[in-house]
Write an enzyme that holds these catalytic residues in place. Structure first.
Site, PDB file in Angstrom:
ATOM      1  N   GLU A  81       6.264  -5.404  -1.573  1.00 47.38           N
ATOM      2  CA  GLU A  81       5.387  -4.769  -2.555  1.00 47.38           C
ATOM      3  C   GLU A  81       5.258  -5.582  -3.848  1.00 47.38           C
ATOM      4  OE1 GLU A  81       6.063  -1.560  -5.416  1.00 47.38           O
ATOM      5  OE2 GLU A  81       5.312  -0.243  -3.843  1.00 47.38           O
ATOM      6  N   ARG A  86      -1.416   1.647  -2.318  1.00 44.23           N
ATOM      7  CA  ARG A  86      -0.812   0.501  -3.017  1.00 44.23           C
ATOM      8  C   ARG A  86      -1.721  -0.740  -3.026  1.00 44.23           C
ATOM      9  NH1 ARG A  86       2.194   3.917  -4.329  1.00 44.23           N
ATOM     10  NH2 ARG A  86       4.432   3.768  -4.651  1.00 44.23           N
ATOM     11  N   SER A 128      10.442   0.033  -5.160  1.00 46.48           N
ATOM     12  CA  SER A 128      10.377  -0.173  -3.707  1.00 46.48           C
ATOM     13  C   SER A 128      10.071  -1.638  -3.443  1.00 46.48           C
ATOM     14  CB  SER A 128       9.247   0.657  -3.101  1.00 46.48           C
ATOM     15  OG  SER A 128       9.444   2.024  -3.352  1.00 46.48           O
TER      16      SER A 128
END
Ligand code: EPU
Length: 357
Positions: free
Chosen positions: A347, A163, A246
Site C-alpha cells: 500500500e 485505495r 496497513s
C-alpha cells in the site's frame, strides 16, 4: 537532510535538495519549476507531506524533494444543510477532522486518527471504519506537471476505487507524480449525527446496530480507541506505530475465487455510488498473513517485525533500515502466495526500493 526524519517508518537515506512549500503558491511555484519531462529518472521529484505512507530506500533520494507544508481551511455555505470546505494540501488530516466535528459538521468522523495530510487523502482514497474520503470530496485542485496548468478535478474525474484514484494511477503510469494536489474541497452535512455506522467492529464498540446514527463525537472517540488498540494511532513511544499503517492492501478477487471457507469476505462497492460489483469480492490481507503462519510480532530479525497489535502493519522496532522492512515484506508476500496463491500488493509508496528487487 536524512529522509528518515520525515516518515512514520523512520527509515530512508539522505536527500541533497529539500525545499519547503509553506503556501499553495509556493507549492505551485515548485511544480512549475519542476515540470514532468519525458526521459530522466523516475520518480524525478519527491513530494513529502505527512510521511505516513512512504517507504524510502536506504540510498535516499538524489532529486529535488518538496515538503508540502501549506495550511488553511475556508468554509462556504452551500445550503442550510451543507457546507463546502476547501483545505490546503499540507493541513494535518486529523486536526481537520476534529475541526469539522467542532464546527458541527458530519461525514468524516469515522476517518478520525488517520496520520498524514489532507492532500494525500484523495490520492489513495483513504478509508477506514466504513467510510472513504471519496464520499465527501467535491473536487480536488491539482497542478498538472505535464501541462503546467492548475486543474479542478471533480469526484467523477477522480475515478475513485478501493485505495486508488486517477491521481494514483497516473503516478503509477508515468512513474512520477503528474497531478500534485494543491487543495481539496469537501462537501459535509450540518449535523451532530454521524453517518450511518457501517463497520461491524465500530457498531459493536458503540453498542448500536449497523445503520444507526450516533453523535459524531462518540464515533470519533470509538474510532480513536479502536485504532489505538491496533497500533494505528501515532505514538513516538510505541514501536507498533512506527509503520505506514496497513502495509498491504486487501486483495480484490473474482467472486468465485477459491478461498478457505473461514476467510473474511467483503463486498466490493463503488466509492461514489455505493453500487456493489457482483463479480468481485475483497478478502482480508491481515487474516491471510496470520493464517499463513505470520502472527503478530513475527520477524526475521529484531529490527523489523509485524506489529504486536495487527498483522497488517510492518514496523520498525527502533533501528531498522529500509532493507530490513523490505526483507520482511518479501518473506510475508512469498509465504501468503505459497499458502493461498494470492500476491499481496504493497500500500505505501515505495521510493528508491521495491519488493521485486
Ligand atoms: N485480522 C487478523 N489478524 C490481525 C488483525 C486482523 O487475522 O492481527 C483479521 C481479522 O479477521 C479482522 C480482519 O483481519 O476481522 C480485518 O481487520 P481490520 O478490521 O483491522 O481491518 P483491515 O482490513 O486489516 C482496513 C484498512 C485500515 C483501516 C481498517 C478499518 C486496508 C489496507 N486497511 O484494515 O486502513 O483502518 O480497515 O477500517 O484497507 C491503512 O490503510 O493504512 C489502514 C490502517
Amino acid at each position: 537532510m536524512n529522509l528518515a526524519e520525515l516518515t512514520t517508518f523512520r527509515v530512508g537515506g539522505p536527500a541533497d535538495t529539500v525545499t519547503e512549500a509553506p503556501t499553495r503558491g509556493a507549492l505551485a511555484e515548485f511544480c512549475a519549476a519542476h515540470p514532468l519531462q519525458a526521459g530522466g529518472p523516475r520518480p524525478d521529484v519527491l513530494f513529502v507531506a505527512g510521511g505516513s505512507n512512504l517507504l524510502i530506500g536506504d540510498a535516499g533520494f538524489s532529486g529535488p524533494v518538496c515538503l508540502i507544508r501549506s495550511t488553511g481551511v475556508q468554509m462556504h455555505e452551500v445550503t442550510p444543510d451543507e457546507r463546502l470546505l476547501t483545505v490546503e494540501a499540507g493541513e494535518n488530516w486529523d486536526a481537520f477532522v476534529a475541526d469539522t466535528l467542532a464546527r458541527g459538521l458530519t461525514g468524516l468522523e469515522a476517518l478520525s486518527g488517520i496520520p498524514g495530510t489532507v492532500g494525500a487523502t484523495p490520492v489513495q482514497n483513504v478509508g477506514a471504519y466504513g467510510a472513504e474520503v471519496a464520499e465527501s470530496i467535491e473536487s480536488v485542485l491539482v497542478f498538472d506537471r505535464m501541462s503546467g496548468d492548475e486543474l479542478r478535478l471533480d469526484r467523477t474525474d477522480l475515478e475513485f476505487g478501493y485505495r486508488t484514484s486517477r491521481l494514483k494511477r497516473t503516478a503509477a503510469n508515468t512513474g512520477a507524480v503528474q497531478f500534485v494536489v494543491l487543495a481539496v474541497t469537501f462537501r459535509l452535512g450540518v449535523s451532530r449525527l454521524s453517518a450511518p455506522v457501517r463497520y461491524t467492529q465500530l457498531a459493536r464498540a458503540l453498542e448500536v446496530d449497523l445503520g444507526e446514527q450516533v453523535d459524531t463525537r462518540e464515533v470519533r472517540e470509538a474510532v480513536l480507541a479502536l485504532r489505538a488498540s491496533k497500533g494505528m494511532v501515532l505514538d513516538d513511544a510505541d514501536h507498533d506505530t512506527w509503520s505506514a499503517g496497513s502495509f498491504f492492501t486487501n486483495p480484490i478477487l473474482p467472486a468465485d475465487a477459491a478461498l478457505p471457507a473461514e476467510a473474511p469476505v467483503y463486498p466490493v462497492t463503488d466509492p461514489v455510488t455505493g453500487a456493489r460489483d457482483p463479480r468481485l469480492v475483497k478478502t482480508s490481507a491481515a487474516w491471510l498473513i496470520d493464517r499463513a503462519g505470520f502472527g503478530r510480532g513475527f520477524g526475521l530479525g529484531e529490527r523489523s517485525t509485524l506489529s504486536q497489535k495487527h498483522t497488517l502493519a510492518l514496523t520498525n522496532r527502533g533501528d531498522a533500515r529500509a532493507a530490513d522492512i523490505l526483507e520482511l515484506a518479501r518473506h510475508i508476500r512469498a509465504g501468503v502466495r505459497e499458502a493461498y496463491g494470492i500476491t499481496l500488493e504493497p500500500e505505501p509508496n515505495l521510493i528508491g526500493c521495491s519488493l521485486d528487487a
